[in-house]
Motif scaffolding. Structure first.
Motif, short mmCIF file in Angstrom:
data_model
loop_
_atom_site.label_atom_id
_atom_site.label_comp_id
_atom_site.label_asym_id
_atom_site.label_seq_id
_atom_site.Cartn_x
_atom_site.Cartn_y
_atom_site.Cartn_z
N LEU A 261 0.82 -1.20 0.00
CA LEU A 261 0.00 0.00 0.00
C LEU A 261 0.86 1.25 0.00
O LEU A 261 0.50 2.27 -0.62
CB LEU A 261 -0.93 0.00 1.22
CG LEU A 261 -1.96 -1.13 1.31
CD1 LEU A 261 -2.85 -0.91 2.52
CD2 LEU A 261 -2.80 -1.20 0.05
N ARG A 262 2.00 1.19 0.70
CA ARG A 262 2.84 2.37 0.81
C ARG A 262 3.61 2.63 -0.48
O ARG A 262 3.75 3.76 -0.92
CB ARG A 262 3.81 2.19 1.98
CG ARG A 262 4.55 3.47 2.35
CD ARG A 262 5.30 3.34 3.67
NE ARG A 262 6.29 2.28 3.65
CZ ARG A 262 6.18 1.14 4.33
NH1 ARG A 262 5.12 0.94 5.10
NH2 ARG A 262 7.12 0.20 4.25
N VAL B 288 -3.61 8.21 -2.71
CA VAL B 288 -4.45 8.41 -3.89
C VAL B 288 -5.93 8.23 -3.55
O VAL B 288 -6.79 9.04 -3.92
CB VAL B 288 -4.02 7.47 -5.03
CG1 VAL B 288 -5.00 7.56 -6.19
CG2 VAL B 288 -2.62 7.80 -5.50
N THR B 289 -6.24 7.15 -2.83
CA THR B 289 -7.64 6.89 -2.46
C THR B 289 -8.17 7.98 -1.53
O THR B 289 -9.31 8.44 -1.69
CB THR B 289 -7.76 5.52 -1.78
OG1 THR B 289 -7.19 4.52 -2.63
CG2 THR B 289 -9.22 5.19 -1.51
N ASP C 194 -4.01 -5.43 4.71
CA ASP C 194 -4.35 -4.42 3.71
C ASP C 194 -5.78 -3.91 3.91
O ASP C 194 -6.05 -2.70 3.87
CB ASP C 194 -4.22 -4.99 2.30
CG ASP C 194 -2.77 -5.30 1.95
OD1 ASP C 194 -1.90 -5.01 2.78
OD2 ASP C 194 -2.52 -5.81 0.84
N LEU C 195 -6.69 -4.83 4.13
CA LEU C 195 -8.10 -4.47 4.31
C LEU C 195 -8.30 -3.64 5.57
O LEU C 195 -9.00 -2.62 5.56
CB LEU C 195 -8.95 -5.74 4.37
CG LEU C 195 -10.44 -5.55 4.65
CD1 LEU C 195 -11.09 -4.71 3.57
CD2 LEU C 195 -11.15 -6.90 4.77
N PHE D 152 -3.89 0.30 -9.05
CA PHE D 152 -3.74 0.78 -7.68
C PHE D 152 -4.50 -0.13 -6.71
O PHE D 152 -4.08 -0.31 -5.57
CB PHE D 152 -4.26 2.21 -7.56
CG PHE D 152 -3.26 3.25 -8.01
CD1 PHE D 152 -2.28 3.72 -7.15
CD2 PHE D 152 -3.29 3.74 -9.30
CE1 PHE D 152 -1.36 4.67 -7.55
CE2 PHE D 152 -2.37 4.68 -9.72
CZ PHE D 152 -1.40 5.15 -8.85
N LEU D 153 -5.63 -0.65 -7.14
CA LEU D 153 -6.49 -1.47 -6.28
C LEU D 153 -6.62 -2.86 -6.86
O LEU D 153 -6.91 -3.02 -8.05
CB LEU D 153 -7.88 -0.83 -6.15
CG LEU D 153 -7.97 0.59 -5.60
CD1 LEU D 153 -9.42 1.07 -5.60
CD2 LEU D 153 -7.40 0.67 -4.20
N ASP D 154 -6.42 -3.87 -6.01
CA ASP D 154 -6.73 -5.22 -6.44
C ASP D 154 -8.19 -5.51 -6.14
O ASP D 154 -8.95 -4.63 -5.73
CB ASP D 154 -5.79 -6.22 -5.75
CG ASP D 154 -5.89 -6.16 -4.22
OD1 ASP D 154 -6.85 -5.54 -3.71
OD2 ASP D 154 -5.00 -6.71 -3.54
N MET D 155 -8.60 -6.77 -6.34
CA MET D 155 -10.02 -7.10 -6.19
C MET D 155 -10.50 -6.86 -4.77
O MET D 155 -11.60 -6.34 -4.54
CB MET D 155 -10.24 -8.57 -6.58
CG MET D 155 -11.70 -9.01 -6.45
SD MET D 155 -12.83 -8.04 -7.44
CE MET D 155 -12.27 -8.48 -9.08
#
Length: 812
Positions: A168-169, A176-177, A357-358, A416-419
């Motif tokens: 994430l870093r 960005v999010t 991550d979540l 940038f984002l996975d599933m």
């Protein structure tokens, strides 16, 4: 051939190692099942099948969730979740049909075309004048609402680097999010407020002003950031400078080429007409060309259509034409495809609560939402707004919707984002966007601001005090009836009169409603009607009538452009601001030239009902029973002769007060007909108040004024109808009380035949074409609300205490 699921298809965009999907070439159309062909193996029938399913499921979820005030865009995402791998997509035969890679390309193109048109229409309906008109409070809300969550995120990420996962870093997923979520999309806020019918409310306008400021600055900020990222990735400053120059050149093209060409087409369009087909197609070609140029120079997908919509003039005729011809197809059919695809992309099974991550992403999302909420509330607290209003503004500014979904899809496509993270972000949009709207509806009640702190009724107005009247006009057919009524107004030597005519026009092609004084364009009598608008013609009729000796009042006109659903708020707000004592609204039906009743207009009926419910003063419904050609009494020498049918109660006393006010003019002959039950007893509070009012009538008759008083002792409703039929023909205007919709013992049985409750029992009887009356009717309702409490029907006048006079505080 193995079936590719949505997870595998979209994972291909986010994975480092690209997969190649091979499939058999397919034809477009099918010969049909009669040749043993499966139509779903052909691209066009499959596309129709998918569109049908998407439309069906989004409509079902929308119809169910609309009762909970869930925004339509959120319900369409939920419909997509049901169709996706989180629900029905787990069923193998359905998955094999629905998720073919060939069909996904088609759906993606349709979805992006839908949001492309949607953002163009949203920009076209945006009123940029809100930015210079916005007060300090709106600017403060926009600034603090953006800065506070950004500070929270930056500081937290700086001090908590050790707990943030490396993935994430390194990809700057958090920054960005959070940059996307810290902003407030004008499109999202306007859609949410339109869904709640709060566009014209005080807080709604404040939130719209703050969001358009936020949107406008963020658009330029995102474009500048994109140029910086391009220069960084290409390791070439010249590339970033070239991108910025191309973007500025595109803006110059929009301002100095696209806008003038469109204005030239608008000037050639007659007043009140839509753009012709050639101009309409020209604007569409311009839109597609600007979209292509935007993609060519690397601009954000939605920036080009939105900027073009902002630059072009909204409202009539361009905005009306585009909304009329594009909105239903773009937003009703194609846009659900985009939102449903976002739900179909999601996979709830990918969510793993043990994933770091979540957990980190959820923590930062909550932090941004909370920071945004309190950041929007801080200026409200500083301005000492009520706590409920502060909470409502905070919820409005934290609304999430289509912009945040589009940003999440874009971030997934850019890896940038996975599933799992994509599913988390869209699920957060559903929870925040779906939860804020019902909370706003529960917390914020805009009708509370229409409460007056004094009795605003003609009955309690001193004889020498100024009478302020607000008259509502929807079209030119309502003008003559109002002007005819003006002839009965007493001369200014008795009491000053101020009339506020307001032209009510439906809001089309814009998002923000308008309420402003009319700029006077007085034209001579012989001026051609084609050279002026309908508003000019309406108010010129008032200005010309103002010069006649039979019309004696000052006229201050207003124009209101608002949705019918919230038009009553502008009416009530103006009545409260101007301290109006009587609002006159036109009945939604009137007589045609041949004497038959015209087709009723339900929208006007809804506005009238809402005004009767929330008005801060007395309200009168004017039922025009004279065809347009006969409404010239204000120019004739005929003496007006109104009559009041008095049955008792506060509304009847208000009607009598209006009649007595008219009788101040010596030329007006007023007749008061009191209907009394043969066994009536004068032992109640209401009866004593009625007798006090009627005593004034008797005193005027003794004093020699042109007031006639008569009593009719009746036994039942049949005798009432017989008396009314007998005496009504000799009058030019009948005044009756609405009666609060309650049936009195004397009128037992009449309510069963009532067609329009807003007129009351007697008013509905007189307005009926079956009754055969050709006399206009004024149905009066006395003020219902004072200081937040509904006035009791049997309350004594002496018990009403004048608390204070409080004007609305507009801290701009």
């Amino acid at each position: 051939m193995a079936i590719v699921t949505p997870q595998e298809f979209y994972a291909n965009f986010t994975s480092e190692v690209k997969s190649i999907f091979c499939y058999d070439a397919v034809q477009t159309t099918s010969p049909g099942i009669w040749l043993v062909d499966n139509p779903l193996m052909f691209s066009f029938p499959l596309l129709l099948f998918q569109l049908t399913l998407i439309f069906l499921f989004t409509r079902i979820t929308q119809s169910i969730l609309s009762h909970l005030s869930i925004p339509i865009h959120i319900s369409q995402i939920i419909g997509g979740i049901i169709l996706g791998p989180s629900c029905l997509g787990r069923y193998r035969p359905f998955e094999n049909i629905m998720y073919s890679p060939v069909s996904w390309e088609q759906l993606n193109v349709i979805s992006f075309l839908a949001i492309f048109l949607f953002y163009f229409l949203a920009g076209l309906k945006t009123d940029l004048s809100m930015i210079p008109k916005a007060g300090k409070k709106a600017f403060a809300i926009a600034i603090t609402g953006n800065i506070l969550p950004s500070i929270f995120v930056v500081l937290t990420e700086y001090f908590c680097k050790s707990i943030i996962p490396t993935r994430l870093r390194e990809r700057s997923v958090i920054l960005v999010t959070m940059y996307v979520w810290s902003g407030t999309s004008y499109v999202v806020v306007s859609c949410a407020l339109a869904n709640l019918n709060l566009l014209t409310s005080k807080l709604g306008r404040l939130a719209m002003s703050a969001s358009v400021i936020n949107e406008f600055t963020n658009l330029f900020g995102r474009c500048a950031l994109g140029s910086y990222v391009m220069a960084t990735k290409s390791h070439s400053i010249a590339m970033g400078v070239t991108s910025t120059v191309a973007y500025l050149a595109f803006m110059v093209f929009l301002v100095f080429v696209a806008r003038p060409l469109t204005i030239l087409a608008i000037k050639r369009t007659p007043e009140g007409r839509m753009l012709n087909n050639a101009c309409f197609m020209g604007v569409l070609v311009l839109l597609m060309g600007c979209g292509f140029i935007g993609e060519l120079i690397g601009s954000r997908t939605l920036a080009a259509p939105f900027f073009l919509g902002l630059i072009l003039p909204g409202g009539a005729p361009l905005g009306v034409t585009m909304v009329e011809r594009l909105e239903r197809m773009a937003e009703g059919v194609f846009l659900p495809v985009f939102l449903a695809l976002a739900g179909i992309r999601m996979d709830m099974a990918s969510l793993k609560l043990v994933s770091m991550d979540l957990k980190v992403l959820l923590l930062f999302l909550i932090m941004v939402v909370v920071g945004k909420f309190f950041g929007a509330m801080l200026p409200c607290f500083y301005c000492k707004m009520p706590i409920r209003d502060c909470l409502a503004v905070g919820l409005m500014m934290t609304s999430k919707g289509i912009f945040d979904v589009a940003a999440a899809c874009r971030l997934q496509d850019l890896k940038f984002l996975d599933m799992q993270l994509f599913t988390t972000v869209v699920l957060a949009v559903v929870i925040v966007g779906g939860g804020s709207a019902p909370l706003i509806k529960h917390i914020y009640r805009p009708e509370d601001r229409f409460v007056a702190y004094k009795r605003r009724a003609v009955q309690f107005l001193k004889r020498d005090s100024e009478l302020r009247i607000l008259t509502c006009i929807h079209g030119e057919e309502h003008v003559n009836a109002i002007l005819t009524l003006l002839k009965i107004i007493p001369p200014p030597t008795v009491a000053p009169i101020c009339l506020y005519p307001i032209h009510l026009k439906p809001l089309v092609g814009r998002t923000a409603s308008l309420l402003h004084p009319y700029t006077c364009h007085r034209t001579p009598y012989d001026a051609p009607s084609s050279s002026s608008s309908d508003t000019d013609r309406i108010f010129n009729a008032f200005f010309q009538a103002e010069q006649l000796p039979s019309v004696r009042c000052s006229i201050l006109p207003y124009v209101c452009i608002s949705p019918y659903a919230t038009m009553h708020e502008d009416i009530c707000s103006l009545a409260l601001d101007k301290k109006v004592f009587l609002i006159i609204v036109p009945f939604h039906k009137q007589l045609d030239i041949d004497g038959s009743s015209t087709i009723p207009i339900p929208a006007i009926q809804t506005v009238n009902y809402s005004v009767l419910r929330f008005a801060p003063c007395s309200v009168a419904v004017l039922v025009n029973h004279s065809p347009v050609e006969e409404n010239t009494a204000f120019r004739s020498a005929t003496l007006p002769s109104p009559a009041v049918y008095f049955f008792g109660g506060p509304d009847d006393r208000e009607a009598l007060a209006c009649g007595l006010r008219m009788a101040e003019d010596p030329a007006v002959g007023l007749t008061v007909v009191r209907f009394r039950h043969h066994e009536a007893l004068l032992d109640g509070t209401e009866e004593r108040l009625d007798e006090m009012m009627l005593e004034d009538v008797r005193m005027r008759r003794v004093g020699g004024s042109r007031v006639v008083y008569r009593e009719e002792v009746v036994r039942d409703a049949e005798e009432i109808i017989e008396v009314i039929r007998e005496v009504s023909g000799g009058f030019t205007l009948l005044l009756v009380g609405r009666g609060g919709g309650k049936e009195m013992p004397l009128m037992s049985g009449l309510s069963a035949w009532s067609e329009y409750p807003q007129l009351g029992i007697i008013g509905d009887l007189l307005a009926s074409t079956d009754f055969g009356s050709r006399v206009s009717i004024l149905v009066v309702q006395q003020q219902r609300w004072v200081a937040g409490n509904r006035l009791s029907e049997n309350a004594s006048i002496s018990k009403h205490v004048v608390l204070r006079e409080e004007d609305e505080d507009e801290d701009d």
